[in-house]
Design an enzyme around this catalytic site. Sequence first.
Site, PDB file in Angstrom:
ATOM      1  N   GLU A 216       1.067  -0.961   0.158  1.00  0.00           N
ATOM      2  CA  GLU A 216      -0.192  -0.186   0.269  1.00  0.00           C
ATOM      3  C   GLU A 216       0.861   1.310   0.138  1.00  0.00           C
ATOM      4  OE1 GLU A 216      -3.591  -0.393   2.337  1.00  0.00           O
ATOM      5  OE2 GLU A 216      -2.932  -2.165   3.046  1.00  0.00           O
ATOM      6  N   SER A 236       7.022   4.356   2.256  1.00  0.00           N
ATOM      7  CA  SER A 236       8.150   5.436   1.028  1.00  0.00           C
ATOM      8  C   SER A 236       9.272   4.630   1.074  1.00  0.00           C
ATOM      9  CB  SER A 236       8.405   7.569   0.965  1.00  0.00           C
ATOM     10  OG  SER A 236       7.719   7.785   0.774  1.00  0.00           O
ATOM     11  N   GLU A 274       7.822   1.875  12.644  1.00  0.00           N
ATOM     12  CA  GLU A 274       7.046   2.477  13.397  1.00  0.00           C
ATOM     13  C   GLU A 274       5.869   2.896  12.152  1.00  0.00           C
ATOM     14  OE1 GLU A 274       5.664   4.268  16.892  1.00  0.00           O
ATOM     15  OE2 GLU A 274       7.564   5.844  16.246  1.00  0.00           O
ATOM     16  N   ALA A 275       4.883   3.541  11.833  1.00  0.00           N
ATOM     17  CA  ALA A 275       4.254   4.354  11.531  1.00  0.00           C
ATOM     18  C   ALA A 275       4.930   5.928  11.310  1.00  0.00           C
ATOM     19  CB  ALA A 275       1.884   4.500  11.854  1.00  0.00           C
ATOM     20  N   GLY A 282      21.554   8.716   7.133  1.00  0.00           N
ATOM     21  CA  GLY A 282      22.255   9.278   8.486  1.00  0.00           C
ATOM     22  C   GLY A 282      21.146   9.802   9.451  1.00  0.00           C
ATOM     23  N   ARG A 312      11.342   2.909  16.178  1.00  0.00           N
ATOM     24  CA  ARG A 312      10.781   4.057  15.936  1.00  0.00           C
ATOM     25  C   ARG A 312      10.606   5.143  17.085  1.00  0.00           C
ATOM     26  NH1 ARG A 312       9.130   1.857  21.954  1.00  0.00           N
ATOM     27  NH2 ARG A 312      10.317   2.422  23.039  1.00  0.00           N
ATOM     28  N   ARG A 313       9.950   6.112  16.395  1.00  0.00           N
ATOM     29  CA  ARG A 313      10.333   7.146  17.063  1.00  0.00           C
ATOM     30  C   ARG A 313       9.885   7.769  18.629  1.00  0.00           C
ATOM     31  NH1 ARG A 313      12.232  11.769  15.034  1.00  0.00           N
ATOM     32  NH2 ARG A 313      11.714  11.231  13.102  1.00  0.00           N
ATOM     33  N   ASN A 314      10.326   7.803  19.804  1.00  0.00           N
ATOM     34  CA  ASN A 314       9.719   7.821  21.063  1.00  0.00           C
ATOM     35  C   ASN A 314       9.191   8.922  20.926  1.00  0.00           C
ATOM     36  OD1 ASN A 314       9.491   8.810  24.049  1.00  0.00           O
ATOM     37  ND2 ASN A 314      11.132   6.736  24.016  1.00  0.00           N
TER      38      ASN A 314
HETATM   39  C1  LIG Z   1       5.583   0.573  15.861  1.00  0.00           C
HETATM   40  C2  LIG Z   1       5.052  -0.576  16.347  1.00  0.00           C
HETATM   41  C3  LIG Z   1       4.712  -1.399  15.203  1.00  0.00           C
HETATM   42  C4  LIG Z   1       4.392  -1.187  17.908  1.00  0.00           C
HETATM   43  O1  LIG Z   1       3.602  -1.235  17.753  1.00  0.00           O
HETATM   44  P1  LIG Z   1       3.906  -3.160  18.802  1.00  0.00           P
HETATM   45  O2  LIG Z   1       5.053  -3.413  18.604  1.00  0.00           O
HETATM   46  O3  LIG Z   1       2.306  -4.125  18.723  1.00  0.00           O
HETATM   47  O4  LIG Z   1       3.745  -2.385  20.820  1.00  0.00           O
HETATM   48  P2  LIG Z   1       2.883  -1.471  21.657  1.00  0.00           P
HETATM   49  O5  LIG Z   1       1.883  -0.490  20.874  1.00  0.00           O
HETATM   50  O6  LIG Z   1       1.810  -2.673  21.734  1.00  0.00           O
HETATM   51  O7  LIG Z   1       3.824  -1.186  22.234  1.00  0.00           O
HETATM   52  C5  LIG Z   1       4.805  -1.959  22.738  1.00  0.00           C
HETATM   53  C6  LIG Z   1       5.195  -0.796  24.209  1.00  0.00           C
HETATM   54  O8  LIG Z   1       6.060   0.201  23.485  1.00  0.00           O
HETATM   55  C7  LIG Z   1       5.384   1.825  23.745  1.00  0.00           C
HETATM   56  N1  LIG Z   1       5.618   2.144  22.409  1.00  0.00           N
HETATM   57  C8  LIG Z   1       5.407   1.539  21.395  1.00  0.00           C
HETATM   58  N2  LIG Z   1       5.598   3.074  20.755  1.00  0.00           N
HETATM   59  C9  LIG Z   1       5.989   4.236  21.001  1.00  0.00           C
HETATM   60  C10 LIG Z   1       6.743   5.331  20.477  1.00  0.00           C
HETATM   61  N3  LIG Z   1       6.810   5.342  19.732  1.00  0.00           N
HETATM   62  N4  LIG Z   1       7.094   6.112  21.962  1.00  0.00           N
HETATM   63  C11 LIG Z   1       7.768   5.619  22.552  1.00  0.00           C
HETATM   64  N5  LIG Z   1       6.797   4.226  23.785  1.00  0.00           N
HETATM   65  C12 LIG Z   1       6.180   3.343  22.617  1.00  0.00           C
HETATM   66  C13 LIG Z   1       4.043   0.995  24.579  1.00  0.00           C
HETATM   67  O9  LIG Z   1       3.485   2.599  24.716  1.00  0.00           O
HETATM   68  C14 LIG Z   1       4.787   0.036  25.113  1.00  0.00           C
HETATM   69  O10 LIG Z   1       4.279   0.133  26.335  1.00  0.00           O
HETATM   70  P3  LIG Z   1       4.095  -0.217  27.769  1.00  0.00           P
HETATM   71  O11 LIG Z   1       4.820  -1.502  27.247  1.00  0.00           O
HETATM   72  O12 LIG Z   1       4.979   0.681  28.841  1.00  0.00           O
HETATM   73  O13 LIG Z   1       2.230  -0.443  27.674  1.00  0.00           O
HETATM   74  C15 LIG Z   1       3.366   0.011  16.046  1.00  0.00           C
HETATM   75  O14 LIG Z   1       3.593   1.302  16.661  1.00  0.00           O
HETATM   76  C16 LIG Z   1       3.693   0.803  14.570  1.00  0.00           C
HETATM   77  O15 LIG Z   1       3.773   2.081  13.921  1.00  0.00           O
HETATM   78  N6  LIG Z   1       2.706  -0.096  13.289  1.00  0.00           N
HETATM   79  C17 LIG Z   1       2.341   0.198  12.185  1.00  0.00           C
HETATM   80  C18 LIG Z   1       1.069   0.079  11.627  1.00  0.00           C
HETATM   81  C19 LIG Z   1       1.209   0.013  10.626  1.00  0.00           C
HETATM   82  O16 LIG Z   1       0.879   1.337   9.740  1.00  0.00           O
HETATM   83  N7  LIG Z   1       0.484  -0.646   9.854  1.00  0.00           N
HETATM   84  C20 LIG Z   1       0.005  -0.273   8.343  1.00  0.00           C
HETATM   85  C21 LIG Z   1      -1.757  -0.033   8.204  1.00  0.00           C
HETATM   86  S1  LIG Z   1      -1.496   0.228   6.601  1.00  0.00           S
END
Ligand SMILES: CC(C)(COP(=O)(O)OP(=O)(O)OC[C@H]1O[C@@H](n2cnc3c(N)ncnc32)[C@H](O)[C@@H]1OP(=O)(O)O)[C@@H](O)C(=O)NCCC(=O)NCCS
Length: 339
Positions: A216, A236, A274-275, A282, A312-314
């Site tokens: 997508e 991208s 991460e999304a 760099g 991921r970005r904190n």
């Molecule tokens: C990055 C990603 C994969 C993380 O998902 P995950 O592994 O399920 O992680 P969770 O959301 O369960 O978070 C786990 C822990 O990390 C923390 N966390 C997650 N993202 C964070 C961030 N960006 N910054 C700080 N902490 C973060 C959560 O708060 C959680 O903390 P906890 O353990 O204290 O509760 C998810 O956020 C993501 O971006 N997925 C992409 C989905 C997508 O775009 N799909 C395509 C659709 S078209």
Amino acid sequence: MTDSAFAFGLGVGTHNSKGEWLEVFFASPMLNPPAALVTAVSGYDSGSALDPLQLQMLQSELATAGEKSQAELAQQCLDSGRPVVVVLLTEDAPPANVPEGYLKLQLLSHRLVKPHGTNLQGLFGVLPNVAWTSEGAIDIAELPRRQLESRLRGETLEVSCVDKFPKMTNYVVPSGVRIAHSARVRLGAYLGEGTTIMHEGFVNFNAGTEGPGMIEGRISAGVMVGSGSDLGGGCSTIGTLSGGGNIIISVGKECLIGANAGIGIPLGDRCTVEAGLFVTAGTKVTMLDAQGMPVETAKARDLAGKADLLFRRNSTTGAVECLTNRSAVELNAELHSHN
Ligand SMILES: CC(C)(COP(=O)(O)OP(=O)(O)OC[C@H]1O[C@@H](n2cnc3c(N)ncnc32)[C@H](O)[C@@H]1OP(=O)(O)O)[C@@H](O)C(=O)NCCC(=O)NCCS
């Protein structure tokens, strides 16, 4: 004379009013054609249009060489009266003319070669910019006249795009794929079995997927995506054509690039971005240990190709972080079983 060759194709195409090639369709391109076929076709001027007499000779030579289906194709081309060309690429050299360029693009889309598997150097300079219309390919310079002619017949000439590369599906639809919006996949894309390209997805030439996969986002020129990977909506991949430096970007197996995210480094297997996060070469990345504690800072390019990473970005500090990815993406089997 050698009897081995890189590729062969008998094509039917479109000329402009000066008799120059605009595009060529190869129904059955061949990689490493058999010796008898190479011998049969090597007397013809590769890339030039064949007159009916030459085509007739070619047809009988192909039949004598035991190339039944290519001989039948030659007969069909002869019957059509359309411009016909034979292309024999003795080696994988840069494309020298339009028919050679189109043959190479079709080798990719027919899955006969993978992205980076054929020399496309100079392709842009070789291919003409063409108006792709409801009446086929039209030379840009001849478009106003053709539009007027169409209007005078009470019709509208539909121009669907103006580009050097046509859409892939007007040349070949490889088995086991779904493509929601066919204009978003250019000829020269390589789509593996089980690939789904949703409306937001885009695949450039010399790029593609091993399949299965859900796309997508954008697969830029030169980028290959491994099996079982998921490119989220609007994401991208940085291409190799402009400003991408000289790193070839690829995506490993079972990766997830989140919606609106992006990568400027090759990803290894089972990586997640991460999304919304764009990781360029760099980007400074804080490495976290299993307890989520910072260990060191690395540049993303040093993590190129490494497996099992989650970027991921904190959301509190804004720092880009990298964890070991323990939740490998499992593509929805249901989703891919309908290809
Ligand atoms: C990055 C990603 C994969 C993380 O998902 P995950 O592994 O399920 O992680 P969770 O959301 O369960 O978070 C786990 C822990 O990390 C923390 N966390 C997650 N993202 C964070 C961030 N960006 N910054 C700080 N902490 C973060 C959560 O708060 C959680 O903390 P906890 O353990 O204290 O509760 C998810 O956020 C993501 O971006 N997925 C992409 C989905 C997508 O775009 N799909 C395509 C659709 S078209």
